[in-house]
Design a protein around this motif. Structure first.
Motif, PDB file in Angstrom:
ATOM      1  N   ASN A 178       1.048   1.575   3.682  1.00  0.00           N
ATOM      2  CA  ASN A 178       0.090   2.663   3.432  1.00  0.00           C
ATOM      3  C   ASN A 178       0.707   4.052   3.578  1.00  0.00           C
ATOM      4  OD1 ASN A 178      -2.078   0.706   3.204  1.00  0.00           O
ATOM      5  ND2 ASN A 178      -2.019   0.568   5.442  1.00  0.00           N
ATOM      6  N   CYS A 179       1.962   4.181   3.171  1.00  0.00           N
ATOM      7  CA  CYS A 179       2.655   5.464   3.270  1.00  0.00           C
ATOM      8  C   CYS A 179       2.894   6.060   1.878  1.00  0.00           C
ATOM      9  CB  CYS A 179       3.993   5.311   3.992  1.00  0.00           C
ATOM     10  SG  CYS A 179       3.817   5.022   5.759  1.00  0.00           S
ATOM     11  N   TYR A 180       2.888   7.381   1.827  1.00  0.00           N
ATOM     12  CA  TYR A 180       3.262   8.103   0.608  1.00  0.00           C
ATOM     13  C   TYR A 180       4.570   8.826   0.895  1.00  0.00           C
ATOM     14  CZ  TYR A 180       3.188  11.343  -3.325  1.00  0.00           C
ATOM     15  OH  TYR A 180       3.514  12.051  -4.464  1.00  0.00           O
ATOM     16  N   ILE A 181       5.613   8.492   0.146  1.00  0.00           N
ATOM     17  CA  ILE A 181       6.948   9.050   0.378  1.00  0.00           C
ATOM     18  C   ILE A 181       7.433   9.692  -0.914  1.00  0.00           C
ATOM     19  CG2 ILE A 181       9.320   8.563   1.056  1.00  0.00           C
ATOM     20  CD1 ILE A 181       8.246   6.094   2.546  1.00  0.00           C
ATOM     21  N   ASP A 182       7.687  10.997  -0.869  1.00  0.00           N
ATOM     22  CA  ASP A 182       8.170  11.747  -2.031  1.00  0.00           C
ATOM     23  C   ASP A 182       9.506  12.376  -1.649  1.00  0.00           C
ATOM     24  OD1 ASP A 182       8.669  13.343  -4.184  1.00  0.00           O
ATOM     25  OD2 ASP A 182       6.691  14.263  -4.258  1.00  0.00           O
ATOM     26  N   GLY A 227       0.794  -1.224   0.000  1.00  0.00           N
ATOM     27  CA  GLY A 227       0.000   0.000   0.000  1.00  0.00           C
ATOM     28  C   GLY A 227       0.822   1.268   0.000  1.00  0.00           C
ATOM     29  N   ASN A 228       2.141   1.154  -0.277  1.00  0.00           N
ATOM     30  CA  ASN A 228       3.007   2.324  -0.284  1.00  0.00           C
ATOM     31  C   ASN A 228       3.147   2.894  -1.699  1.00  0.00           C
ATOM     32  OD1 ASN A 228       3.757   2.112   2.521  1.00  0.00           O
ATOM     33  ND2 ASN A 228       5.052   0.371   1.935  1.00  0.00           N
ATOM     34  N   GLN A 229       3.232   4.212  -1.770  1.00  0.00           N
ATOM     35  CA  GLN A 229       3.536   4.894  -3.035  1.00  0.00           C
ATOM     36  C   GLN A 229       4.769   5.748  -2.801  1.00  0.00           C
ATOM     37  OE1 GLN A 229       0.043   5.631  -1.709  1.00  0.00           O
ATOM     38  NE2 GLN A 229      -1.223   5.631  -3.535  1.00  0.00           N
ATOM     39  N   CYS A 230       5.816   5.498  -3.580  1.00  0.00           N
ATOM     40  CA  CYS A 230       7.103   6.142  -3.320  1.00  0.00           C
ATOM     41  C   CYS A 230       7.645   6.792  -4.579  1.00  0.00           C
ATOM     42  CB  CYS A 230       8.122   5.126  -2.795  1.00  0.00           C
ATOM     43  SG  CYS A 230       7.609   4.321  -1.252  1.00  0.00           S
ATOM     44  N   ASN A 231       8.218   7.960  -4.402  1.00  0.00           N
ATOM     45  CA  ASN A 231       8.933   8.651  -5.469  1.00  0.00           C
ATOM     46  C   ASN A 231      10.344   8.914  -4.952  1.00  0.00           C
ATOM     47  OD1 ASN A 231       9.667  10.186  -7.726  1.00  0.00           O
ATOM     48  ND2 ASN A 231       8.905  12.079  -6.802  1.00  0.00           N
ATOM     49  N   LEU A 276      11.016   2.454   9.014  1.00  0.00           N
ATOM     50  CA  LEU A 276      10.898   1.262   9.845  1.00  0.00           C
ATOM     51  C   LEU A 276       9.647   1.378  10.725  1.00  0.00           C
ATOM     52  CD1 LEU A 276      12.136  -1.377  11.003  1.00  0.00           C
ATOM     53  CD2 LEU A 276      13.375   0.070  12.647  1.00  0.00           C
ATOM     54  N   GLY A 277       8.731   0.404  10.586  1.00  0.00           N
ATOM     55  CA  GLY A 277       7.572   0.352  11.464  1.00  0.00           C
ATOM     56  C   GLY A 277       6.627   1.518  11.304  1.00  0.00           C
ATOM     57  N   LEU A 278       6.355   1.931  10.075  1.00  0.00           N
ATOM     58  CA  LEU A 278       5.502   3.091   9.818  1.00  0.00           C
ATOM     59  C   LEU A 278       4.201   2.658   9.161  1.00  0.00           C
ATOM     60  CD1 LEU A 278       8.198   5.478   8.269  1.00  0.00           C
ATOM     61  CD2 LEU A 278       7.536   5.279  10.685  1.00  0.00           C
ATOM     62  N   ASP A 279       3.131   3.421   9.414  1.00  0.00           N
ATOM     63  CA  ASP A 279       1.847   3.136   8.775  1.00  0.00           C
ATOM     64  C   ASP A 279       1.082   4.434   8.571  1.00  0.00           C
ATOM     65  OD1 ASP A 279      -0.332   1.346   7.833  1.00  0.00           O
ATOM     66  OD2 ASP A 279      -1.376   2.150   9.587  1.00  0.00           O
ATOM     67  N   ASN A 280       0.546   4.598   7.342  1.00  0.00           N
ATOM     68  CA  ASN A 280      -0.391   5.676   7.033  1.00  0.00           C
ATOM     69  C   ASN A 280       0.213   7.063   7.265  1.00  0.00           C
ATOM     70  OD1 ASN A 280      -2.948   6.117   5.891  1.00  0.00           O
ATOM     71  ND2 ASN A 280      -3.806   6.682   7.877  1.00  0.00           N
ATOM     72  N   LEU A 281       1.433   7.257   6.768  1.00  0.00           N
ATOM     73  CA  LEU A 281       2.090   8.553   6.865  1.00  0.00           C
ATOM     74  C   LEU A 281       2.292   9.149   5.478  1.00  0.00           C
ATOM     75  CD1 LEU A 281       4.920   7.995   9.514  1.00  0.00           C
ATOM     76  CD2 LEU A 281       2.653   9.007   9.866  1.00  0.00           C
ATOM     77  N   ILE A 282       2.401  10.474   5.446  1.00  0.00           N
ATOM     78  CA  ILE A 282       2.822  11.202   4.250  1.00  0.00           C
ATOM     79  C   ILE A 282       4.156  11.857   4.577  1.00  0.00           C
ATOM     80  CG2 ILE A 282       2.337  13.213   2.809  1.00  0.00           C
ATOM     81  CD1 ILE A 282      -0.606  12.419   2.939  1.00  0.00           C
ATOM     82  N   ILE A 283       5.177  11.576   3.760  1.00  0.00           N
ATOM     83  CA  ILE A 283       6.523  12.106   3.974  1.00  0.00           C
ATOM     84  C   ILE A 283       6.953  12.812   2.696  1.00  0.00           C
ATOM     85  CG2 ILE A 283       8.930  11.523   4.488  1.00  0.00           C
ATOM     86  CD1 ILE A 283       7.814   8.993   5.913  1.00  0.00           C
TER      87      ILE A 283
END
Length: 484
Positions: A310-314, A296-300, A323-330
């Protein structure tokens, strides 16, 4: 049918998309996954409409040159360009009033304005073109026609429009505009099928909107009209630029077109539309454009993730370990990092607002700042020094200027520089340099056909961007205390 003039309204800072969107690089300039900005996408779908020969843009004076660059990348002189340049933001009612008065003067009161926000995404271009055709039919009957998006979920972040009596061309008279509802009300609207999302897009005859402004907002119309009489315009290279008079425009009421005209008017129609639309209003909307992986992660950018879901990382420039992250926007940029609960992405604007209250540069500027002549990037700064990378486009020139409190050392990295340093004017080639004393008049110009790249080392007691006196400037910025 009368001439159609798309009018792109490019206002708003997009504070919910900080730290990528900032005051000097607002939301319309954000790049989508395909590399085009929201502004470019809006311009493309407007200019590609049948029979469109001219596009009008209302935007802030400070981003005019960047807007030109965005358009030139897409527009090989196929359509003419009109610009109305605002010295400050006064909301959509003054912007649309200025556009209507401008079009009445130049293109006739029977012209139709197609008002489009610059920062929306529409994926179904065929449906958009069809909807514009229906909207033009309603506008031809002197209805102020708004596009109502058929909702697909109970949304509390949008305003709604309630449908009234049916009209021709698949439209309805507007029964009422509704403020953003709570979750229960939004679900009821979805179930009943009588309410549409308010997209802020309009199609209307110029004389019709001017008449409704005269009825419902006469002082605003009079003030904008008086401002236009004092404003300067110029033409050339297929462009018409109208720069609004700063002092008179600042006195115009700050109000949206919905409050000023659409809500009190009885001549508003709504056209139900399904356009693949998104207002790209927050990071949650951005992440929905990208496919997720099996967690569920989307990464750029480059990431190393363990037990992350479930994280979005740009982060296009730096490696991110999670490590051990859920439902964050970075969201990582060279000078600012955002870490947010994905469920609260609408609240990112609170951070931007606090930075503005503090007067922090991260509200206004990125490390790389666009100027009419090119860009500069702050590489390093400390007490009494600042180092910048400066890129000047071919045939572009900084202003003839002087600084009271700092000296500058210029080193050419690539390209050729024509330098004015006091009474001297000379060429600098790659690996050559010059030193400019405080109080010395100077200018940098690129006479070549490739980009000029140089390193500037500033030193002195005060290195603020307002330590500048401009004498002449080819971009009309001589009175303004802004760098180069």
């Amino acid at each position: 049918m009368s001439v159609l003039i798309p009018c792109i309204i490019a206002g708003g800072a997009g504070t919910r998309l900080w730290p990528v969107s900032r005051e000097a690089m607002p939301k319309p300039f954000i790049r989508m996954p395909d590399g085009q900005s929201l502004l470019q996408k809006t311009f493309a779908r407007a200019s590609n409409l049948k029979d469109v020969e001219r596009v009008l843009t209302v935007t802030n004076r400070d981003v005019f040159f960047r807007t030109q660059d965005e358009y030139r990348a897409l527009n090989p002189a196929r359509v003419a360009l009109d610009f109305i340049l605002e010295p400050c933001g006064r909301n959509t009612a003054p912007a649309i009033a200025a556009a209507a008065l401008h079009c009445a003067r130049h293109y006739g009161e029977d012209a139709q304005l197609l008002v489009l926000p610059a920062d929306h995404l529409i994926s179904d271009l065929q449906a958009f073109e069809t909807a514009v055709g229906h909207a033009r039919e309603l506008a031809g009957q002197r209805w102020l026609t708004t596009f109502g998006l058929v909702p697909d979920r109970p949304e509390t972040g949008f305003g709604y429009i309630e449908k009234g009596q049916p009209l021709g061309a698949q439209g309805y008279q507007v029964a009422r505009f509704v403020e953003k509802p709570d979750a229960t009300t939004a679900q009821r609207y979805l179930d009943e099928g009588q309410h549409l999302w308010n997209a802020g897009m309009f199609c209307m005859r110029v004389d019709a909107i001017l008449h409704e402004l005269e009825v419902h907002a006469p002082q605003l119309l009079a003030d904008v009209s008086a401002c236009l009489e004092k404003s300067q315009s110029k033409t050339g290279n297929g462009e018409l630029q109208l720069e609004l008079d700063a002092s008179s425009f600042a006195r115009v009421q700050d109000i949206s077109i919905d409050y000023a005209v659409m809500e009190p008017s009885k001549r508003v129609a709504v056209l139900p539309s399904q356009l693949g639309w998104s207002d790209i209003g927050c990071w949650q909307a951005i992440r929905e454009l990208k496919d997720a992986d099996h967690n569920g992660n989307q990464c750029n950018g480059q990431t190393v993730l363990h037990d992350v879901s479930n994280c979005y990382i740009d982060s296009p420039r730096r490696l991110v370990g999670g490590l051990g992250l859920d439902n964050l926007i970075i969201i990582d940029t060279p000078d600012a990092l955002l870490i947010a609960d994905a469920q609260r992405s609408q609240e990112v604007k609170l951070i931007a607002q606090e930075l503005k209250r503090q007067g922090h540069d991260a509200y206004r500027l990125h490390r790389t700042v666009t100027r009419p002549w090119g860009t500069y990037t702050v590489l390093e700064e400390g007490k009494r020094f600042k180092i910048k990378r400066i890129m000047v486009r071919p045939e572009a020139s900084l202003s003839l200027q002087m600084h009271h409190h700092r000296s500058e050392h210029w080193i050419v990295v690539s390209g050729m520089a024509m330098v004015t340093n006091g009474e001297e004017e000379f060429l600098l080639d790659t690996n050559e340099s010059t030193f400019i004393k405080p109080g010395c008049t100077h200018r940098l110009r690129n006479p070549g056909v490739i980009d000029l790249v140089m390193i500037e080392v500033q030193s002195g007691e005060y290195l603020g961007e307002d330590d500048i006196v401009r004498f002449t400037d080819i971009y009309g910025r001589a009175p303004e205390p802004i760098i180069g």
